[in-house]
Design a protein around this motif. Structure first.
Motif, PDB file in Angstrom:
ATOM      1  N   MET A   1       0.841  -1.177   0.000  1.00  0.00           N
ATOM      2  CA  MET A   1       0.000   0.000   0.000  1.00  0.00           C
ATOM      3  C   MET A   1       0.887   1.241   0.000  1.00  0.00           C
ATOM      4  O   MET A   1       1.795   1.349   0.804  1.00  0.00           O
ATOM      5  N   LYS A   2       0.630   2.148  -0.932  1.00  0.00           N
ATOM      6  CA  LYS A   2       1.441   3.343  -1.052  1.00  0.00           C
ATOM      7  C   LYS A   2       0.980   4.413  -0.086  1.00  0.00           C
ATOM      8  O   LYS A   2      -0.210   4.579   0.163  1.00  0.00           O
ATOM      9  N   LYS A   3       1.972   5.101   0.406  1.00  0.00           N
ATOM     10  CA  LYS A   3       1.675   6.218   1.305  1.00  0.00           C
ATOM     11  C   LYS A   3       1.443   7.466   0.453  1.00  0.00           C
ATOM     12  O   LYS A   3       2.251   7.798  -0.406  1.00  0.00           O
ATOM     13  N   THR A   4       0.333   8.131   0.647  1.00  0.00           N
ATOM     14  CA  THR A   4       0.036   9.340  -0.111  1.00  0.00           C
ATOM     15  C   THR A   4       0.722  10.518   0.563  1.00  0.00           C
ATOM     16  O   THR A   4       0.741  10.641   1.783  1.00  0.00           O
ATOM     17  N   GLU A   5       1.308  11.355  -0.290  1.00  0.00           N
ATOM     18  CA  GLU A   5       2.011  12.511   0.238  1.00  0.00           C
ATOM     19  C   GLU A   5       1.105  13.737   0.186  1.00  0.00           C
ATOM     20  O   GLU A   5       0.341  13.913  -0.744  1.00  0.00           O
ATOM     21  N   ALA A   6       1.231  14.545   1.180  1.00  0.00           N
ATOM     22  CA  ALA A   6       0.450  15.780   1.219  1.00  0.00           C
ATOM     23  C   ALA A   6       1.342  16.931   0.799  1.00  0.00           C
ATOM     24  O   ALA A   6       2.452  17.079   1.303  1.00  0.00           O
ATOM     25  N   TYR A   7       0.871  17.708  -0.154  1.00  0.00           N
ATOM     26  CA  TYR A   7       1.634  18.848  -0.645  1.00  0.00           C
ATOM     27  C   TYR A   7       0.985  20.117  -0.130  1.00  0.00           C
ATOM     28  O   TYR A   7      -0.226  20.303  -0.207  1.00  0.00           O
ATOM     29  N   SER A   8       1.830  21.027   0.350  1.00  0.00           N
ATOM     30  CA  SER A   8       1.268  22.253   0.917  1.00  0.00           C
ATOM     31  C   SER A   8       1.498  23.468   0.019  1.00  0.00           C
ATOM     32  O   SER A   8       0.822  24.481   0.190  1.00  0.00           O
ATOM     33  N   THR A   9       2.435  23.364  -0.923  1.00  0.00           N
ATOM     34  CA  THR A   9       2.690  24.513  -1.803  1.00  0.00           C
ATOM     35  C   THR A   9       2.755  24.048  -3.265  1.00  0.00           C
ATOM     36  O   THR A   9       2.938  22.858  -3.558  1.00  0.00           O
ATOM     37  N   LEU A  10       2.617  25.027  -4.145  1.00  0.00           N
ATOM     38  CA  LEU A  10       2.730  24.740  -5.573  1.00  0.00           C
ATOM     39  C   LEU A  10       4.160  24.326  -5.940  1.00  0.00           C
ATOM     40  O   LEU A  10       4.377  23.523  -6.841  1.00  0.00           O
ATOM     41  N   HIS A  11       5.123  24.862  -5.232  1.00  0.00           N
ATOM     42  CA  HIS A  11       6.521  24.516  -5.480  1.00  0.00           C
ATOM     43  C   HIS A  11       6.758  23.020  -5.229  1.00  0.00           C
ATOM     44  O   HIS A  11       7.453  22.359  -6.027  1.00  0.00           O
ATOM     45  N   GLU A  12       6.206  22.478  -4.167  1.00  0.00           N
ATOM     46  CA  GLU A  12       6.343  21.040  -3.875  1.00  0.00           C
ATOM     47  C   GLU A  12       5.697  20.192  -4.966  1.00  0.00           C
ATOM     48  O   GLU A  12       6.222  19.152  -5.359  1.00  0.00           O
ATOM     49  N   ILE A  13       4.576  20.652  -5.460  1.00  0.00           N
ATOM     50  CA  ILE A  13       3.876  19.929  -6.534  1.00  0.00           C
ATOM     51  C   ILE A  13       4.725  19.941  -7.802  1.00  0.00           C
ATOM     52  O   ILE A  13       4.888  18.919  -8.478  1.00  0.00           O
ATOM     53  N   ARG A  14       5.311  21.110  -8.131  1.00  0.00           N
ATOM     54  CA  ARG A  14       6.161  21.202  -9.319  1.00  0.00           C
ATOM     55  C   ARG A  14       7.391  20.298  -9.192  1.00  0.00           C
ATOM     56  O   ARG A  14       7.793  19.649 -10.155  1.00  0.00           O
ATOM     57  N   LEU A  15       8.006  20.279  -8.026  1.00  0.00           N
ATOM     58  CA  LEU A  15       9.164  19.418  -7.810  1.00  0.00           C
ATOM     59  C   LEU A  15       8.805  17.945  -7.985  1.00  0.00           C
ATOM     60  O   LEU A  15       9.540  17.176  -8.625  1.00  0.00           O
ATOM     61  N   ARG A  16       7.666  17.574  -7.424  1.00  0.00           N
ATOM     62  CA  ARG A  16       7.220  16.176  -7.555  1.00  0.00           C
ATOM     63  C   ARG A  16       6.915  15.846  -9.018  1.00  0.00           C
ATOM     64  O   ARG A  16       7.262  14.767  -9.506  1.00  0.00           O
ATOM     65  N   LYS A  17       6.304  16.800  -9.718  1.00  0.00           N
ATOM     66  CA  LYS A  17       5.990  16.603 -11.128  1.00  0.00           C
ATOM     67  C   LYS A  17       7.271  16.425 -11.947  1.00  0.00           C
ATOM     68  O   LYS A  17       7.357  15.548 -12.808  1.00  0.00           O
ATOM     69  N   GLU A  18       8.296  17.243 -11.693  1.00  0.00           N
ATOM     70  CA  GLU A  18       9.570  17.121 -12.393  1.00  0.00           C
ATOM     71  C   GLU A  18      10.251  15.783 -12.086  1.00  0.00           C
ATOM     72  O   GLU A  18      10.831  15.150 -12.969  1.00  0.00           O
ATOM     73  N   THR A  19      10.160  15.342 -10.842  1.00  0.00           N
ATOM     74  CA  THR A  19      10.754  14.066 -10.454  1.00  0.00           C
ATOM     75  C   THR A  19      10.080  12.911 -11.188  1.00  0.00           C
ATOM     76  O   THR A  19      10.752  12.028 -11.737  1.00  0.00           O
ATOM     77  N   ILE A  20       8.769  12.941 -11.205  1.00  0.00           N
ATOM     78  CA  ILE A  20       8.024  11.879 -11.889  1.00  0.00           C
ATOM     79  C   ILE A  20       8.304  11.915 -13.389  1.00  0.00           C
ATOM     80  O   ILE A  20       8.495  10.873 -14.028  1.00  0.00           O
ATOM     81  N   LEU A  21       8.370  13.117 -13.971  1.00  0.00           N
ATOM     82  CA  LEU A  21       8.635  13.250 -15.392  1.00  0.00           C
ATOM     83  C   LEU A  21      10.023  12.711 -15.747  1.00  0.00           C
ATOM     84  O   LEU A  21      10.192  12.020 -16.759  1.00  0.00           O
ATOM     85  N   SER A  22      11.018  12.980 -14.922  1.00  0.00           N
ATOM     86  CA  SER A  22      12.361  12.460 -15.197  1.00  0.00           C
ATOM     87  C   SER A  22      12.388  10.935 -15.063  1.00  0.00           C
ATOM     88  O   SER A  22      13.063  10.244 -15.839  1.00  0.00           O
ATOM     89  N   GLU A  23      11.641  10.384 -14.104  1.00  0.00           N
ATOM     90  CA  GLU A  23      11.555   8.926 -13.964  1.00  0.00           C
ATOM     91  C   GLU A  23      10.887   8.301 -15.195  1.00  0.00           C
ATOM     92  O   GLU A  23      11.325   7.255 -15.690  1.00  0.00           O
ATOM     93  N   ILE A  24       9.850   8.933 -15.684  1.00  0.00           N
ATOM     94  CA  ILE A  24       9.154   8.431 -16.876  1.00  0.00           C
ATOM     95  C   ILE A  24      10.084   8.469 -18.079  1.00  0.00           C
ATOM     96  O   ILE A  24      10.136   7.520 -18.872  1.00  0.00           O
ATOM     97  N   ARG A  25      10.861   9.545 -18.227  1.00  0.00           N
ATOM     98  CA  ARG A  25      11.797   9.641 -19.355  1.00  0.00           C
ATOM     99  C   ARG A  25      12.882   8.573 -19.258  1.00  0.00           C
ATOM    100  O   ARG A  25      13.258   7.970 -20.274  1.00  0.00           O
ATOM    101  N   ASN A  26      13.399   8.331 -18.063  1.00  0.00           N
ATOM    102  CA  ASN A  26      14.407   7.282 -17.884  1.00  0.00           C
ATOM    103  C   ASN A  26      13.836   5.908 -18.222  1.00  0.00           C
ATOM    104  O   ASN A  26      14.490   5.101 -18.896  1.00  0.00           O
ATOM    105  N   ASP A  27      12.625   5.645 -17.749  1.00  0.00           N
ATOM    106  CA  ASP A  27      11.978   4.363 -18.060  1.00  0.00           C
ATOM    107  C   ASP A  27      11.742   4.218 -19.562  1.00  0.00           C
ATOM    108  O   ASP A  27      11.955   3.146 -20.130  1.00  0.00           O
ATOM    109  N   ASN A  28      11.317   5.295 -20.194  1.00  0.00           N
ATOM    110  CA  ASN A  28      11.077   5.267 -21.639  1.00  0.00           C
ATOM    111  C   ASN A  28      12.375   4.988 -22.391  1.00  0.00           C
ATOM    112  O   ASN A  28      12.387   4.229 -23.362  1.00  0.00           O
TER     113      ASN A  28
END
Length: 77
Positions: A1-28
């Motif tokens: 079961m995955k732990k859901t993360e709580a984001y409090s700012t837009l900056h945290e959301i952008r960082l998470r989005k960039e991290t996920i995007l880089s992981e997707i590119r590496n996997d691709n």
């Protein structure tokens, strides 16, 4: 079961989005490399003298010599 993360700012959301995007590119990229390796034609073998080639040629020469010797002896008379 995955732990859901709580984001409090837009900056945290952008960082998470960039991290996920880089992981997707590496996997691709890894999938692309594996896909190309799967359907790549094997490299042609070099036409050098391997032990198997030498043994095969030697056996053929001996067989041919024996055949010639038997025919010579048979038709010599």
């Amino acid at each position: 079961m995955k732990k859901t993360e709580a984001y409090s700012t837009l900056h945290e959301i952008r960082l998470r989005k960039e991290t996920i995007l880089s992981e997707i590119r590496n996997d691709n990229q890894q999938i692309s490399i594996l896909w190309k390796d799967l359907f790549r034609k094997p490299e042609p073998r070099k036409k050098g003298f391997t032990l198997a080639n030498v043994m095969n040629t030697g056996a053929g020469l001996v067989d041919g010599f024996m055949l010639a010797w038997k025919l010579y002896r048979k038709f010599k008379k």
